[in-house]
Design an enzyme around this catalytic site. Structure first.
Site, short mmCIF file in Angstrom:
data_model
loop_
_atom_site.label_atom_id
_atom_site.label_comp_id
_atom_site.label_asym_id
_atom_site.label_seq_id
_atom_site.Cartn_x
_atom_site.Cartn_y
_atom_site.Cartn_z
N ASP A 84 31.44 -10.00 129.82
CA ASP A 84 32.82 -10.38 130.12
C ASP A 84 33.44 -10.84 128.79
OD1 ASP A 84 35.19 -11.71 130.81
OD2 ASP A 84 34.41 -12.21 132.80
N TYR A 89 55.11 -1.71 125.40
CA TYR A 89 55.86 -2.95 125.67
C TYR A 89 55.29 -4.14 124.88
CZ TYR A 89 52.53 -3.67 129.66
OH TYR A 89 51.43 -3.83 130.46
N GLY A 129 51.51 5.70 126.29
CA GLY A 129 52.45 5.70 127.41
C GLY A 129 51.65 5.90 128.68
N ARG A 166 46.99 -0.90 140.16
CA ARG A 166 47.59 -2.22 139.92
C ARG A 166 49.05 -2.17 139.50
NH1 ARG A 166 42.29 -2.14 138.34
NH2 ARG A 166 41.01 -3.77 139.28
C1 HXC Z 1 49.66 -12.43 141.75
C2 HXC Z 1 47.37 -12.38 141.32
C3 HXC Z 1 47.31 -11.00 141.65
C4 HXC Z 1 48.54 -10.35 142.06
C5 HXC Z 1 45.31 -11.65 141.09
N1 HXC Z 1 46.11 -12.73 140.99
N2 HXC Z 1 46.03 -10.58 141.48
N3 HXC Z 1 48.51 -13.09 141.37
N4 HXC Z 1 49.67 -11.10 142.07
N5 HXC Z 1 48.59 -9.06 142.36
C6 HXC Z 1 45.71 -14.09 140.62
C7 HXC Z 1 44.65 -14.67 141.53
O1 HXC Z 1 45.20 -15.21 142.71
C8 HXC Z 1 44.04 -15.74 140.63
O2 HXC Z 1 44.87 -16.86 140.52
C9 HXC Z 1 44.07 -15.08 139.25
O3 HXC Z 1 45.09 -14.07 139.33
C10 HXC Z 1 42.76 -14.42 138.90
O4 HXC Z 1 42.41 -13.50 139.91
P1 HXC Z 1 40.91 -13.05 140.16
O5 HXC Z 1 40.94 -11.98 141.19
O6 HXC Z 1 40.05 -14.24 140.42
O7 HXC Z 1 40.52 -12.49 138.69
P2 HXC Z 1 39.37 -11.54 138.21
O8 HXC Z 1 38.34 -11.33 139.29
O9 HXC Z 1 38.96 -12.05 136.90
O10 HXC Z 1 40.13 -10.10 138.07
C11 HXC Z 1 41.05 -9.89 137.04
C12 HXC Z 1 42.24 -9.04 137.50
C13 HXC Z 1 41.75 -7.73 138.19
C14 HXC Z 1 43.07 -8.76 136.28
C15 HXC Z 1 43.05 -9.83 138.52
O11 HXC Z 1 42.85 -6.93 138.58
C16 HXC Z 1 40.86 -6.92 137.29
O12 HXC Z 1 39.64 -7.10 137.28
N6 HXC Z 1 41.43 -6.01 136.46
C17 HXC Z 1 40.67 -5.21 135.48
C18 HXC Z 1 41.17 -3.84 135.31
C19 HXC Z 1 42.66 -3.67 135.10
O13 HXC Z 1 43.44 -4.60 135.39
N7 HXC Z 1 43.08 -2.48 134.68
C20 HXC Z 1 44.44 -2.16 134.46
C21 HXC Z 1 44.71 -2.08 133.03
S1 HXC Z 1 46.20 -1.19 132.93
P3 HXC Z 1 44.62 -18.21 141.40
O14 HXC Z 1 45.67 -19.18 140.95
O15 HXC Z 1 44.76 -17.82 142.85
O16 HXC Z 1 43.22 -18.67 141.08
C22 HXC Z 1 47.14 -1.67 131.64
C23 HXC Z 1 48.29 -0.71 131.43
C24 HXC Z 1 49.38 -1.18 130.53
O17 HXC Z 1 46.89 -2.63 130.99
C25 HXC Z 1 50.59 -0.29 130.45
C26 HXC Z 1 50.83 0.80 131.44
C27 HXC Z 1 52.01 1.71 131.20
P1 NAP Z 2 40.92 0.60 133.48
O1 NAP Z 2 40.15 1.81 133.84
O2 NAP Z 2 41.18 -0.41 134.54
O3 NAP Z 2 40.18 -0.07 132.24
C1 NAP Z 2 40.05 -1.42 132.04
C2 NAP Z 2 38.62 -1.68 131.63
O4 NAP Z 2 38.49 -3.03 131.20
C3 NAP Z 2 37.61 -1.46 132.75
O5 NAP Z 2 36.55 -0.66 132.28
C4 NAP Z 2 37.11 -2.86 133.08
O6 NAP Z 2 35.75 -2.81 133.48
C5 NAP Z 2 37.30 -3.56 131.75
N1 NAP Z 2 37.46 -5.00 131.88
C6 NAP Z 2 38.39 -5.67 132.62
N2 NAP Z 2 38.21 -6.98 132.51
C7 NAP Z 2 37.17 -7.16 131.67
C8 NAP Z 2 36.52 -8.31 131.16
N3 NAP Z 2 36.90 -9.54 131.49
N4 NAP Z 2 35.47 -8.13 130.30
C9 NAP Z 2 35.08 -6.89 129.97
N5 NAP Z 2 35.65 -5.77 130.41
C10 NAP Z 2 36.70 -5.91 131.27
O7 NAP Z 2 42.36 0.97 132.87
P2 NAP Z 2 42.83 2.01 131.74
O8 NAP Z 2 44.11 2.56 132.21
O9 NAP Z 2 41.74 2.92 131.36
O10 NAP Z 2 43.16 1.03 130.52
C11 NAP Z 2 42.46 1.10 129.29
C12 NAP Z 2 43.31 0.51 128.19
O11 NAP Z 2 44.48 1.30 128.00
C13 NAP Z 2 43.79 -0.90 128.45
O12 NAP Z 2 43.78 -1.63 127.23
C14 NAP Z 2 45.21 -0.70 128.92
O13 NAP Z 2 46.01 -1.83 128.70
C15 NAP Z 2 45.61 0.45 128.03
N6 NAP Z 2 46.78 1.22 128.50
C16 NAP Z 2 46.65 2.05 129.57
C17 NAP Z 2 47.75 2.78 129.96
C18 NAP Z 2 47.66 3.76 131.11
O14 NAP Z 2 48.67 4.38 131.44
N7 NAP Z 2 46.50 3.96 131.71
C19 NAP Z 2 48.96 2.66 129.28
C20 NAP Z 2 49.06 1.78 128.21
C21 NAP Z 2 47.94 1.08 127.82
P3 NAP Z 2 35.09 -3.84 134.54
O15 NAP Z 2 36.00 -3.92 135.69
O16 NAP Z 2 33.75 -3.20 134.84
O17 NAP Z 2 34.90 -5.13 133.81
#
Ligand code: HXC
Ligand code: NAP
Length: 293
Positions: free
Chosen positions: A73, A156, A198, A208
Protein backbone atom coordinates in the site's frame (compact mmCIF):
# COMPACT_ATOMS: atom_id res chain seq x y z
CA UNK A 1 -4.85 3.83 -38.98
CA UNK A 2 -3.84 1.23 -36.40
CA UNK A 3 -3.44 2.79 -32.94
CA UNK A 4 -2.37 -0.52 -31.42
CA UNK A 5 0.94 -0.92 -33.29
CA UNK A 6 3.97 -1.30 -31.03
CA UNK A 7 6.50 1.49 -31.40
CA UNK A 8 9.92 0.53 -30.08
CA UNK A 9 12.27 -2.21 -31.28
CA UNK A 10 11.99 -5.59 -29.51
CA UNK A 11 14.89 -5.34 -27.03
CA UNK A 12 14.55 -1.59 -26.32
CA UNK A 13 14.23 -2.04 -22.53
CA UNK A 14 16.52 -5.05 -22.11
CA UNK A 15 18.69 -4.76 -18.97
CA UNK A 16 16.30 -2.35 -17.25
CA UNK A 17 14.31 -3.09 -14.10
CA UNK A 18 11.11 -1.07 -13.77
CA UNK A 19 8.82 -0.80 -10.73
CA UNK A 20 5.20 0.01 -11.62
CA UNK A 21 2.84 0.92 -8.77
CA UNK A 22 -0.70 -0.17 -9.59
CA UNK A 23 0.88 -2.42 -12.24
CA UNK A 24 -1.74 -5.18 -11.95
CA UNK A 25 -4.70 -3.47 -13.60
CA UNK A 26 -5.84 -0.87 -16.12
CA UNK A 27 -3.21 1.36 -17.66
CA UNK A 28 -0.54 0.08 -15.24
CA UNK A 29 -1.02 -3.46 -16.56
CA UNK A 30 -0.91 -2.27 -20.18
CA UNK A 31 2.36 -0.39 -19.62
CA UNK A 32 3.81 -3.36 -17.70
CA UNK A 33 2.91 -5.74 -20.54
CA UNK A 34 4.68 -3.59 -23.12
CA UNK A 35 7.77 -3.06 -20.92
CA UNK A 36 8.05 -6.85 -20.56
CA UNK A 37 7.58 -7.33 -24.31
CA UNK A 38 10.52 -4.94 -24.74
CA UNK A 39 12.68 -7.12 -22.47
CA UNK A 40 12.49 -5.29 -19.10
CA UNK A 41 12.35 -6.97 -15.69
CA UNK A 42 9.36 -5.54 -13.84
CA UNK A 43 8.06 -5.27 -10.30
CA UNK A 44 4.30 -4.80 -10.02
CA UNK A 45 2.84 -3.60 -6.75
CA UNK A 46 -0.58 -2.79 -5.33
CA UNK A 47 -2.73 -3.78 -2.35
CA UNK A 48 -4.16 -6.94 -3.92
CA UNK A 49 -1.55 -9.73 -4.04
CA UNK A 50 -3.91 -12.32 -5.58
CA UNK A 51 -4.53 -10.05 -8.56
CA UNK A 52 -0.80 -9.31 -8.93
CA UNK A 53 0.14 -13.01 -8.77
CA UNK A 54 -2.33 -13.88 -11.53
CA UNK A 55 -1.06 -11.02 -13.71
CA UNK A 56 2.57 -12.04 -13.07
CA UNK A 57 1.88 -15.60 -14.32
CA UNK A 58 -0.07 -14.33 -17.34
CA UNK A 59 2.58 -11.82 -18.42
CA UNK A 60 5.61 -14.04 -17.82
CA UNK A 61 4.00 -16.72 -20.01
CA UNK A 62 3.11 -14.17 -22.67
CA UNK A 63 6.44 -12.30 -22.85
CA UNK A 64 9.21 -14.50 -21.41
CA UNK A 65 10.42 -11.61 -19.22
CA UNK A 66 10.60 -11.65 -15.42
CA UNK A 67 7.98 -10.12 -13.12
CA UNK A 68 8.02 -9.81 -9.33
CA UNK A 69 4.64 -9.26 -7.65
CA UNK A 70 4.74 -7.45 -4.28
CA UNK A 71 1.82 -6.39 -2.09
CA UNK A 72 2.34 -2.77 -1.04
CA UNK A 73 0.00 0.00 0.00
CA UNK A 74 1.84 3.11 -1.20
CA UNK A 75 0.31 5.15 1.64
CA UNK A 76 2.48 3.26 4.12
CA UNK A 77 6.21 4.14 4.06
CA UNK A 78 7.24 0.88 5.80
CA UNK A 79 5.47 -1.15 3.11
CA UNK A 80 7.10 0.94 0.38
CA UNK A 81 10.55 0.42 1.89
CA UNK A 82 9.93 -3.34 2.17
CA UNK A 83 8.74 -3.44 -1.47
CA UNK A 84 11.89 -1.57 -2.54
CA UNK A 85 14.08 -4.05 -0.62
CA UNK A 86 12.36 -7.02 -2.29
CA UNK A 87 12.93 -5.46 -5.71
CA UNK A 88 16.65 -4.90 -4.97
CA UNK A 89 17.06 -8.38 -3.43
CA UNK A 90 15.50 -9.94 -6.55
CA UNK A 91 16.98 -7.88 -9.38
CA UNK A 92 20.05 -6.19 -7.80
CA UNK A 93 19.12 -2.71 -9.00
CA UNK A 94 16.06 -0.76 -10.08
CA UNK A 95 16.39 1.73 -12.95
CA UNK A 96 12.90 3.19 -13.25
CA UNK A 97 10.04 4.03 -10.89
CA UNK A 98 6.62 4.50 -12.49
CA UNK A 99 4.18 6.14 -10.05
CA UNK A 100 0.87 5.01 -11.54
CA UNK A 101 -1.23 3.92 -8.53
CA UNK A 102 -4.20 6.19 -7.86
CA UNK A 103 -7.50 6.50 -6.06
CA UNK A 104 -10.39 8.65 -7.25
CA UNK A 105 -14.18 9.00 -7.32
CA UNK A 106 -16.64 11.70 -8.36
CA UNK A 107 -18.42 13.57 -5.56
CA UNK A 108 -19.59 17.09 -4.77
CA UNK A 109 -16.83 18.34 -2.46
CA UNK A 110 -19.27 19.31 0.31
CA UNK A 111 -20.23 15.62 0.58
CA UNK A 112 -16.65 14.55 1.35
CA UNK A 113 -15.53 13.70 4.87
CA UNK A 114 -12.04 14.75 5.92
CA UNK A 115 -11.05 11.09 5.65
CA UNK A 116 -12.45 10.78 2.11
CA UNK A 117 -10.34 13.77 0.99
CA UNK A 118 -7.28 12.39 2.83
CA UNK A 119 -7.69 8.95 1.26
CA UNK A 120 -7.19 10.31 -2.26
CA UNK A 121 -4.38 12.69 -1.26
CA UNK A 122 -2.67 9.82 0.58
CA UNK A 123 -2.77 7.38 -2.34
CA UNK A 124 -1.86 9.85 -5.08
CA UNK A 125 0.40 12.49 -3.49
CA UNK A 126 1.73 10.82 -0.34
CA UNK A 127 2.10 7.49 -2.20
CA UNK A 128 4.13 9.14 -4.96
CA UNK A 129 6.20 10.94 -2.31
CA UNK A 130 6.80 7.69 -0.36
CA UNK A 131 8.02 5.84 -3.46
CA UNK A 132 10.02 8.74 -4.86
CA UNK A 133 11.87 9.38 -1.57
CA UNK A 134 12.62 5.69 -1.03
CA UNK A 135 13.92 5.03 -4.55
CA UNK A 136 15.60 8.44 -4.95
CA UNK A 137 17.55 8.24 -1.68
CA UNK A 138 18.74 4.75 -2.60
CA UNK A 139 19.94 5.94 -6.00
CA UNK A 140 21.78 8.83 -4.35
CA UNK A 141 23.37 6.62 -1.67
CA UNK A 142 24.49 3.95 -4.14
CA UNK A 143 25.55 6.54 -6.76
CA UNK A 144 23.50 4.72 -9.39
CA UNK A 145 23.11 6.96 -12.48
CA UNK A 146 20.82 6.89 -15.52
CA UNK A 147 17.66 6.34 -13.48
CA UNK A 148 14.28 7.94 -14.01
CA UNK A 149 10.86 8.46 -12.47
CA UNK A 150 7.72 8.65 -14.60
CA UNK A 151 4.59 10.00 -12.90
CA UNK A 152 1.08 9.53 -14.28
CA UNK A 153 -0.94 12.71 -13.70
CA UNK A 154 -4.02 14.07 -15.52
CA UNK A 155 -4.75 17.21 -17.54
CA UNK A 156 -6.74 18.62 -14.61
CA UNK A 157 -3.46 18.77 -12.67
CA UNK A 158 -3.18 22.26 -14.18
CA UNK A 159 -6.77 23.14 -15.11
CA UNK A 160 -8.31 21.82 -11.89
CA UNK A 161 -11.69 20.06 -12.12
CA UNK A 162 -14.98 20.18 -10.27
CA UNK A 163 -16.25 16.97 -8.63
CA UNK A 164 -12.78 15.35 -8.38
CA UNK A 165 -11.20 18.01 -6.18
CA UNK A 166 -9.00 15.71 -4.02
CA UNK A 167 -7.64 14.03 -7.13
CA UNK A 168 -7.01 17.36 -8.89
CA UNK A 169 -5.29 18.72 -5.77
CA UNK A 170 -3.09 15.64 -5.41
CA UNK A 171 -2.18 15.39 -9.11
CA UNK A 172 -1.20 19.09 -9.12
CA UNK A 173 1.16 18.27 -6.25
CA UNK A 174 2.63 15.34 -8.17
CA UNK A 175 3.22 17.57 -11.19
CA UNK A 176 4.99 20.15 -8.98
CA UNK A 177 7.11 17.35 -7.47
CA UNK A 178 8.03 16.13 -10.98
CA UNK A 179 9.24 19.53 -12.13
CA UNK A 180 10.99 20.38 -8.85
CA UNK A 181 13.00 17.15 -8.62
CA UNK A 182 13.80 17.25 -12.35
CA UNK A 183 16.05 20.17 -11.44
CA UNK A 184 17.19 19.27 -7.92
CA UNK A 185 18.12 15.61 -8.50
CA UNK A 186 19.43 15.85 -12.08
CA UNK A 187 22.90 16.13 -10.53
CA UNK A 188 22.46 12.57 -9.24
CA UNK A 189 21.72 11.24 -12.73
CA UNK A 190 17.94 11.06 -12.27
CA UNK A 191 15.30 12.29 -14.73
CA UNK A 192 11.69 13.09 -13.77
CA UNK A 193 8.87 13.27 -16.30
CA UNK A 194 5.09 12.90 -16.35
CA UNK A 195 2.31 11.80 -18.67
CA UNK A 196 -1.12 13.43 -18.55
CA UNK A 197 -3.59 11.01 -20.17
CA UNK A 198 -7.03 12.02 -21.38
CA UNK A 199 -9.84 9.43 -21.27
CA UNK A 200 -8.55 5.86 -21.63
CA UNK A 201 -11.29 3.37 -20.68
CA UNK A 202 -10.33 1.19 -17.67
CA UNK A 203 -12.61 -0.60 -15.23
CA UNK A 204 -11.06 1.24 -12.25
CA UNK A 205 -11.62 4.72 -13.67
CA UNK A 206 -14.96 4.10 -15.40
CA UNK A 207 -16.58 2.45 -12.34
CA UNK A 208 -15.70 5.49 -10.20
CA UNK A 209 -15.92 8.37 -12.68
CA UNK A 210 -18.66 7.17 -15.04
CA UNK A 211 -20.94 4.84 -13.01
CA UNK A 212 -23.38 2.90 -15.21
CA UNK A 213 -26.40 5.07 -14.41
CA UNK A 214 -24.74 8.13 -15.99
CA UNK A 215 -22.54 6.39 -18.57
CA UNK A 216 -25.11 6.81 -21.36
CA UNK A 217 -25.39 10.57 -20.72
CA UNK A 218 -21.68 11.38 -20.88
CA UNK A 219 -19.92 10.06 -23.96
CA UNK A 220 -16.22 10.75 -23.24
CA UNK A 221 -15.38 10.45 -26.95
CA UNK A 222 -17.57 13.52 -27.65
CA UNK A 223 -15.32 15.66 -25.42
CA UNK A 224 -12.31 14.83 -27.59
CA UNK A 225 -11.66 16.78 -30.83
CA UNK A 226 -10.31 13.59 -32.43
CA UNK A 227 -13.67 11.97 -31.64
CA UNK A 228 -12.42 8.91 -29.76
CA UNK A 229 -10.97 7.73 -26.47
CA UNK A 230 -7.39 6.50 -26.14
CA UNK A 231 -6.07 3.00 -26.91
CA UNK A 232 -3.91 1.56 -24.13
CA UNK A 233 -1.06 0.75 -26.52
CA UNK A 234 -0.82 4.44 -27.46
CA UNK A 235 -0.09 5.29 -23.82
CA UNK A 236 2.22 2.28 -23.42
CA UNK A 237 4.22 3.41 -26.47
CA UNK A 238 4.71 6.87 -24.98
CA UNK A 239 5.59 5.51 -21.52
CA UNK A 240 8.12 3.03 -22.97
CA UNK A 241 9.84 5.86 -24.84
CA UNK A 242 9.87 8.08 -21.74
CA UNK A 243 11.43 5.45 -19.45
CA UNK A 244 13.94 4.34 -22.11
CA UNK A 245 17.35 5.80 -22.91
CA UNK A 246 15.89 7.19 -26.18
CA UNK A 247 14.45 10.05 -24.07
CA UNK A 248 17.73 10.68 -22.19
CA UNK A 249 17.55 14.47 -22.82
CA UNK A 250 13.92 14.78 -21.69
CA UNK A 251 13.65 16.00 -18.10
CA UNK A 252 10.91 17.90 -16.25
CA UNK A 253 8.42 17.38 -19.07
CA UNK A 254 4.72 16.55 -18.88
CA UNK A 255 3.33 15.08 -22.09
CA UNK A 256 -0.40 15.27 -22.69
CA UNK A 257 -1.98 12.39 -24.62
CA UNK A 258 -5.68 13.26 -24.82
CA UNK A 259 -6.68 13.85 -28.46
CA UNK A 260 -6.93 17.59 -27.67
CA UNK A 261 -9.56 17.12 -24.93
CA UNK A 262 -8.43 19.70 -22.37
CA UNK A 263 -7.79 22.40 -24.96
CA UNK A 264 -11.31 21.90 -26.36
CA UNK A 265 -12.66 22.72 -22.92
CA UNK A 266 -10.33 25.71 -22.55
CA UNK A 267 -10.49 27.66 -25.83
CA UNK A 268 -12.99 30.53 -25.48
CA UNK A 269 -14.61 30.21 -28.92
CA UNK A 270 -14.34 26.43 -29.29
CA UNK A 271 -18.12 26.17 -28.83
CA UNK A 272 -18.44 27.50 -32.41
CA UNK A 273 -17.76 23.92 -33.46
CA UNK A 274 -21.56 23.56 -33.22
CA UNK A 275 -22.22 26.10 -36.02
CA UNK A 276 -23.31 24.25 -39.19
CA UNK A 277 -21.31 24.89 -42.36
CA UNK A 278 -24.26 26.61 -44.16
CA UNK A 279 -24.55 29.24 -41.40
CA UNK A 280 -21.01 30.48 -41.91
CA UNK A 281 -21.94 32.37 -45.17
CA UNK A 282 -24.62 34.30 -43.26
CA UNK A 283 -22.35 34.98 -40.30
CA UNK A 284 -19.53 36.17 -42.54
CA UNK A 285 -21.91 38.56 -44.34
CA UNK A 286 -23.18 39.93 -41.00
CA UNK A 287 -19.66 40.46 -39.66
CA UNK A 288 -18.40 42.12 -42.88
CA UNK A 289 -21.43 44.45 -42.88
CA UNK A 290 -20.60 45.64 -39.34
CA UNK A 291 -17.08 46.52 -40.51
CA UNK A 292 -18.53 49.15 -42.93
CA UNK A 293 -20.60 50.89 -40.19
C1 HXC B 1 -17.94 10.02 -0.91
C2 HXC B 1 -16.52 8.25 -0.37
C3 HXC B 1 -16.83 7.59 -1.58
C4 HXC B 1 -17.78 8.22 -2.47
C5 HXC B 1 -15.40 6.37 -0.48
N1 HXC B 1 -15.64 7.45 0.28
N2 HXC B 1 -16.11 6.44 -1.62
N3 HXC B 1 -17.05 9.45 -0.03
N4 HXC B 1 -18.27 9.43 -2.11
N5 HXC B 1 -18.10 7.70 -3.65
C6 HXC B 1 -15.08 7.75 1.60
C7 HXC B 1 -15.40 6.68 2.63
O1 HXC B 1 -16.68 6.84 3.19
C8 HXC B 1 -14.28 6.92 3.64
O2 HXC B 1 -14.52 8.04 4.43
C9 HXC B 1 -13.09 7.29 2.76
O3 HXC B 1 -13.65 7.76 1.53
C10 HXC B 1 -12.20 6.10 2.47
O4 HXC B 1 -12.97 5.07 1.90
P1 HXC B 1 -12.53 3.54 1.97
O5 HXC B 1 -13.49 2.77 1.14
O6 HXC B 1 -12.33 3.13 3.38
O7 HXC B 1 -11.06 3.64 1.29
P2 HXC B 1 -10.15 2.54 0.64
O8 HXC B 1 -10.64 1.15 0.95
O9 HXC B 1 -8.77 2.91 1.00
O10 HXC B 1 -10.40 2.73 -0.96
C11 HXC B 1 -9.92 3.85 -1.61
C12 HXC B 1 -10.90 4.37 -2.68
C13 HXC B 1 -11.33 3.22 -3.64
C14 HXC B 1 -10.19 5.48 -3.42
C15 HXC B 1 -12.14 4.91 -1.99
O11 HXC B 1 -12.20 3.71 -4.64
C16 HXC B 1 -10.15 2.56 -4.30
O12 HXC B 1 -9.58 1.61 -3.76
N6 HXC B 1 -9.70 3.07 -5.47
C17 HXC B 1 -8.50 2.57 -6.17
C18 HXC B 1 -8.63 2.58 -7.64
C19 HXC B 1 -9.12 3.86 -8.28
O13 HXC B 1 -9.70 4.72 -7.58
N7 HXC B 1 -8.97 3.97 -9.59
C20 HXC B 1 -9.41 5.09 -10.35
C21 HXC B 1 -8.26 5.89 -10.76
S1 HXC B 1 -8.88 6.87 -12.06
P3 HXC B 1 -15.15 7.94 5.93
O14 HXC B 1 -15.19 9.35 6.45
O15 HXC B 1 -16.51 7.32 5.79
O16 HXC B 1 -14.21 7.06 6.71
C22 HXC B 1 -8.14 8.36 -12.12
C23 HXC B 1 -8.51 9.08 -13.40
C24 HXC B 1 -8.19 10.54 -13.45
O17 HXC B 1 -7.42 8.76 -11.27
C25 HXC B 1 -8.69 11.28 -14.66
C26 HXC B 1 -9.72 10.68 -15.57
C27 HXC B 1 -10.07 11.46 -16.81
P1 NAP C 1 -7.03 1.58 -12.06
O1 NAP C 1 -7.03 0.36 -12.90
O2 NAP C 1 -8.06 1.71 -11.00
O3 NAP C 1 -5.57 1.71 -11.45
C1 NAP C 1 -5.29 2.16 -10.18
C2 NAP C 1 -4.26 1.21 -9.59
O4 NAP C 1 -3.78 1.75 -8.37
C3 NAP C 1 -4.81 -0.18 -9.29
O5 NAP C 1 -3.94 -1.15 -9.81
C4 NAP C 1 -4.83 -0.25 -7.77
O6 NAP C 1 -4.57 -1.58 -7.34
C5 NAP C 1 -3.70 0.71 -7.42
N1 NAP C 1 -3.85 1.29 -6.09
C6 NAP C 1 -4.91 1.99 -5.60
N2 NAP C 1 -4.69 2.35 -4.34
C7 NAP C 1 -3.46 1.88 -4.01
C8 NAP C 1 -2.67 1.95 -2.85
N3 NAP C 1 -3.10 2.56 -1.74
N4 NAP C 1 -1.44 1.36 -2.86
C9 NAP C 1 -1.01 0.74 -3.97
N5 NAP C 1 -1.69 0.65 -5.11
C10 NAP C 1 -2.93 1.22 -5.13
O7 NAP C 1 -7.15 2.92 -12.95
P2 NAP C 1 -6.39 3.42 -14.27
O8 NAP C 1 -7.41 4.11 -15.09
O9 NAP C 1 -5.59 2.35 -14.87
O10 NAP C 1 -5.42 4.55 -13.68
C11 NAP C 1 -4.01 4.44 -13.76
C12 NAP C 1 -3.40 5.83 -13.67
O11 NAP C 1 -3.79 6.61 -14.80
C13 NAP C 1 -3.80 6.61 -12.44
O12 NAP C 1 -2.69 7.36 -11.98
C14 NAP C 1 -4.87 7.54 -12.97
O13 NAP C 1 -5.00 8.69 -12.19
C15 NAP C 1 -4.30 7.84 -14.33
N6 NAP C 1 -5.28 8.36 -15.31
C16 NAP C 1 -6.20 7.52 -15.84
C17 NAP C 1 -7.07 8.03 -16.78
C18 NAP C 1 -8.08 7.14 -17.47
O14 NAP C 1 -8.86 7.63 -18.28
N7 NAP C 1 -8.10 5.84 -17.19
C19 NAP C 1 -7.01 9.37 -17.16
C20 NAP C 1 -6.07 10.20 -16.56
C21 NAP C 1 -5.19 9.67 -15.64
P3 NAP C 1 -5.18 -2.21 -5.98
O15 NAP C 1 -6.62 -1.90 -5.96
O16 NAP C 1 -4.86 -3.68 -6.13
O17 NAP C 1 -4.40 -1.62 -4.85
Amino acid sequence: MNFTNKMLRDNALEGKTIVITGGGSGLGKSMTTYFMELGANVVITSRNLDKLTTVKAELEAKTGSKCLAVACDVRNIEEVEAMHKKAIDTFGTVDVLLNNAAGNFIAPTERLSANAFDTIIDIVLKGTKNCTLTFGKHWINTKQKNTNVLNIVTTYAWTGSAYVVPSATAKAGVLAMTRSLAVEWAKYGMRFNAIAPGPFPTKGAWDRLLPESIRGKFDMAKKVPLGRVGEHQELANLAAYMVSDFSAYMNGEVITIDGGEWLKGAGQMNLLEQIPEELWDQLEAQIRAKKRN
